[in-house]
Design an enzyme around this catalytic site. Structure first.
Site, PDB file in Angstrom:
ATOM      1  N   GLY A  11       0.834  -1.208   0.000  1.00  0.00           N
ATOM      2  CA  GLY A  11       0.000   0.000   0.000  1.00  0.00           C
ATOM      3  C   GLY A  11       0.861   1.248   0.000  1.00  0.00           C
ATOM      4  CB  CYS A  73       3.734  -8.417  -6.925  1.00  0.00           C
ATOM      5  SG  CYS A  73       4.554  -9.504  -8.101  1.00  0.00           S
ATOM      6  N   GLY A 104       3.941  -7.078   4.460  1.00  0.00           N
ATOM      7  CA  GLY A 104       4.098  -8.043   3.374  1.00  0.00           C
ATOM      8  C   GLY A 104       5.389  -7.770   2.612  1.00  0.00           C
ATOM      9  CG  ASP A 127      -2.516  -0.927   7.769  1.00  0.00           C
ATOM     10  OD1 ASP A 127      -3.229   0.049   7.479  1.00  0.00           O
ATOM     11  OD2 ASP A 127      -2.620  -2.030   7.209  1.00  0.00           O
ATOM     12  CG  MET A 169      -7.860   2.006   4.755  1.00  0.00           C
ATOM     13  SD  MET A 169      -6.562   2.239   3.556  1.00  0.00           S
ATOM     14  CE  MET A 169      -7.488   1.891   2.052  1.00  0.00           C
ATOM     15  N   GLY A 185     -12.176  12.073  19.656  1.00  0.00           N
ATOM     16  CA  GLY A 185     -13.173  12.049  20.739  1.00  0.00           C
ATOM     17  C   GLY A 185     -14.355  11.148  20.445  1.00  0.00           C
ATOM     18  CE  LYS A 213     -20.201  11.942  25.255  1.00  0.00           C
ATOM     19  NZ  LYS A 213     -18.966  11.465  24.644  1.00  0.00           N
ATOM     20  CB  VAL A 254     -10.033   9.489   1.655  1.00  0.00           C
ATOM     21  CG1 VAL A 254      -9.752  10.783   2.373  1.00  0.00           C
ATOM     22  CG2 VAL A 254     -11.047   9.704   0.535  1.00  0.00           C
TER      23      VAL A 254
HETATM   24  P1  ADP Z   1       2.338  -4.181   2.658  1.00  0.00           P
HETATM   25  O1  ADP Z   1       3.786  -4.297   2.386  1.00  0.00           O
HETATM   26  O2  ADP Z   1       1.825  -2.777   2.583  1.00  0.00           O
HETATM   27  O3  ADP Z   1       1.938  -4.908   3.931  1.00  0.00           O
HETATM   28  P2  ADP Z   1       1.266  -6.444   1.108  1.00  0.00           P
HETATM   29  O4  ADP Z   1       0.943  -7.277   2.287  1.00  0.00           O
HETATM   30  O5  ADP Z   1       0.272  -6.420  -0.008  1.00  0.00           O
HETATM   31  O6  ADP Z   1       1.542  -4.918   1.473  1.00  0.00           O
HETATM   32  O7  ADP Z   1       2.664  -6.958   0.525  1.00  0.00           O
HETATM   33  C1  ADP Z   1       3.234  -6.360  -0.612  1.00  0.00           C
HETATM   34  C2  ADP Z   1       3.841  -7.410  -1.480  1.00  0.00           C
HETATM   35  O8  ADP Z   1       4.908  -8.062  -0.790  1.00  0.00           O
HETATM   36  C3  ADP Z   1       2.908  -8.545  -1.892  1.00  0.00           C
HETATM   37  O9  ADP Z   1       2.066  -8.201  -2.968  1.00  0.00           O
HETATM   38  C4  ADP Z   1       3.917  -9.609  -2.300  1.00  0.00           C
HETATM   39  O10 ADP Z   1       4.451  -9.352  -3.575  1.00  0.00           O
HETATM   40  C5  ADP Z   1       5.022  -9.391  -1.262  1.00  0.00           C
HETATM   41  N1  ADP Z   1       4.854 -10.331  -0.159  1.00  0.00           N
HETATM   42  C6  ADP Z   1       3.916 -10.310   0.818  1.00  0.00           C
HETATM   43  N2  ADP Z   1       4.052 -11.356   1.664  1.00  0.00           N
HETATM   44  C7  ADP Z   1       5.087 -12.085   1.187  1.00  0.00           C
HETATM   45  C8  ADP Z   1       5.719 -13.294   1.601  1.00  0.00           C
HETATM   46  N3  ADP Z   1       5.321 -13.967   2.679  1.00  0.00           N
HETATM   47  N4  ADP Z   1       6.780 -13.747   0.862  1.00  0.00           N
HETATM   48  C9  ADP Z   1       7.202 -13.084  -0.223  1.00  0.00           C
HETATM   49  N5  ADP Z   1       6.639 -11.934  -0.659  1.00  0.00           N
HETATM   50  C10 ADP Z   1       5.612 -11.432   0.026  1.00  0.00           C
HETATM   51  O1  F6P Z   2      -1.737  -1.934   3.915  1.00  0.00           O
HETATM   52  C1  F6P Z   2      -2.293  -0.668   3.946  1.00  0.00           C
HETATM   53  C2  F6P Z   2      -3.750  -0.707   3.550  1.00  0.00           C
HETATM   54  O2  F6P Z   2      -4.117   0.630   3.333  1.00  0.00           O
HETATM   55  C3  F6P Z   2      -4.684  -1.392   4.548  1.00  0.00           C
HETATM   56  O3  F6P Z   2      -5.026  -0.582   5.632  1.00  0.00           O
HETATM   57  C4  F6P Z   2      -5.863  -1.705   3.661  1.00  0.00           C
HETATM   58  O4  F6P Z   2      -6.607  -2.786   4.164  1.00  0.00           O
HETATM   59  C5  F6P Z   2      -5.219  -2.081   2.360  1.00  0.00           C
HETATM   60  O5  F6P Z   2      -3.977  -1.416   2.337  1.00  0.00           O
HETATM   61  C6  F6P Z   2      -6.026  -1.740   1.138  1.00  0.00           C
HETATM   62  O6  F6P Z   2      -5.378  -2.266   0.050  1.00  0.00           O
HETATM   63  P1  F6P Z   2      -5.700  -1.959  -1.476  1.00  0.00           P
HETATM   64  O7  F6P Z   2      -5.182  -0.576  -1.767  1.00  0.00           O
HETATM   65  O8  F6P Z   2      -4.947  -2.986  -2.222  1.00  0.00           O
HETATM   66  O9  F6P Z   2      -7.177  -2.021  -1.631  1.00  0.00           O
END
Ligand code: ADP
Ligand code: F6P
Length: 323
Positions: A11, A73, A104, A127, A169, A185, A213, A254
């Protein structure tokens, strides 16, 4: 001379651009040859690289989003995807990769280190659920955006004596919800970490009404078990008994847009520069974050696949002060 690539992944978060700028300019300052990778791991697999110099990252410190683009990805989670990415780096003689992103993304970074690549992570997610840092790039700006929206909603909620369910989010984490509930609040808060059934929220709202309230704001994290849909259908069914005039606002993406505030620009600049310094100090496989105000390095092995737990005292504070 070190050849270093940088990418943003997952994200997007306000301040990612400031981090790219700091990485590139610090890298050049320390005689590294710098490259950007477009669209996160997707671009890494596809070999979508571009050389980056100090001028290429001019005029972006104040912009939200990421000039490099980002992606989710799924292919990168596979061994084949990771092999393809490593091959693209090897072909260009790139000896280090800097990954700016959230949970991720840092799991992906860890996977590459396990396969022999020199990788450093930079903590960035709205997050704020990454282990190894007190705060991530983008969190503070997202909080400000959500809080401003809640302030505006309270104005109309008060005028009409209504209850607003405001979805923020946080698929797995209630951090954003907890902080904006306190700062805005709010009368009630619903997070993934605590399964509050709709009846419990209804009781809180009725009690708050009895205390005088006229209106209420309920902050609901998108990942909560009983989210805005479950709550609104319960309140609709119980409309006669509860007598609530209810509206729903989903803040959604947003919260991810908008210009980074001063805190995120500073954080991104410090973490980006620190990532280059760490690289030159032969650090490898660590997440660069901030703890107690100081730069902190945490092994990616401790960060990958885990999330920082929500401080439950924040929930107590939010609920305790909503009297
Ligand atoms: P964020 O980094 O914001 O938490 P994601 O969870 O979507 O977002 O992770 C971003 C990307 O990182 C994924 O689309 C994937 O390509 C890669 N990724 C996530 N988890 C793994 C994993 N366990 N092993 C390898 N790549 C990962
Ligand atoms: O990881 C950040 C985040 O904004 C989460 O809070 C939310 O659930 C998710 O990404 C939304 O992902 P996408 O933009 O792929 O809909």
């Amino acid at each position: 001379m070190k050849r270093v690539a940088v990418l943003t992944s997952g994200g997007d978060a306000p301040g990612m651009n400031a981090a790219i700028r700091a990485v590139v300019r610090s890298g050049v300052l320390h005689s590294c040859e710098m490259f950007g990778v477009r669209n996160g791991y997707e671009g890494l697999i596809a070999g979508d690289f571009l050389p980056l110099g100090p001028r290429d990252v001019g005029g972006i410190i104040h912009q939200g989003g990421t000039m490099l683009g980002t992606s989710r990805c799924p292919q990168f989670k596979t061994g084949e995807g990771q092999s393809a990415a490593l091959e693209q780096l090897r072909r260009r003689d790139i000896n280090a990769l800097i990954v700016i992103g959230g949970n991720g993304s840092q799991s992906g970074a860890y996977a590459l280190t396990q396969r022999g690549m020199n990788v450093l992570g930079v903590a960035s997610t709205i997050d704020n659920d990454l282990l190894g840092t007190d705060v991530s790039i983008g969190t503070t700006t997202a909080l400000d955006t959500a809080m401003e929206a809640i302030d505006r909603l309270r104005v109309t909620a008060a005028s009409h004596r209504r209850v607003f369910l405001v979805e923020v989010m946080g698929r797995h984490s209630g951090y954003l919800a907890a902080v904006v509930a306190i700062a805005g609040g709010a009368e009630a808060i619903v997070v993934p970490e605590l399964d509050l059934p709709p009846e419990a929220i209804a009781r809180q709202l009725q009690a708050s009404h009895q205390r005088g309230k006229s209106h209420a704001i309920v902050v609901v994290a998108e990942g909560a078990r009983y989210g805005v849909d479950a709550l609104s259908s319960y309140f609709r069914d119980q409309r006669q008994q509860l007598g609530l005039d209810l509206r729903i606002t989903r803040l959604g993406h947003v919260q991810r847009g908008g210009a980074p505030g001063v805190y995120d620009r500073m954080l991104a600049t410090r973490l980006g520069a620190a990532a280059i310094e760490a690289l030159l100090a032969a650090e490898n496989g660590v997440l660069v974050g901030l703890r107690s105000g100081a730069i902190a390095m945490t092994p990616l092995s401790e960060v990958a696949g885990r999330t920082a737990p929500l401080d439950l005292q924040l929930l107590e504070l939010a609920q305790g002060l909503a009297t």
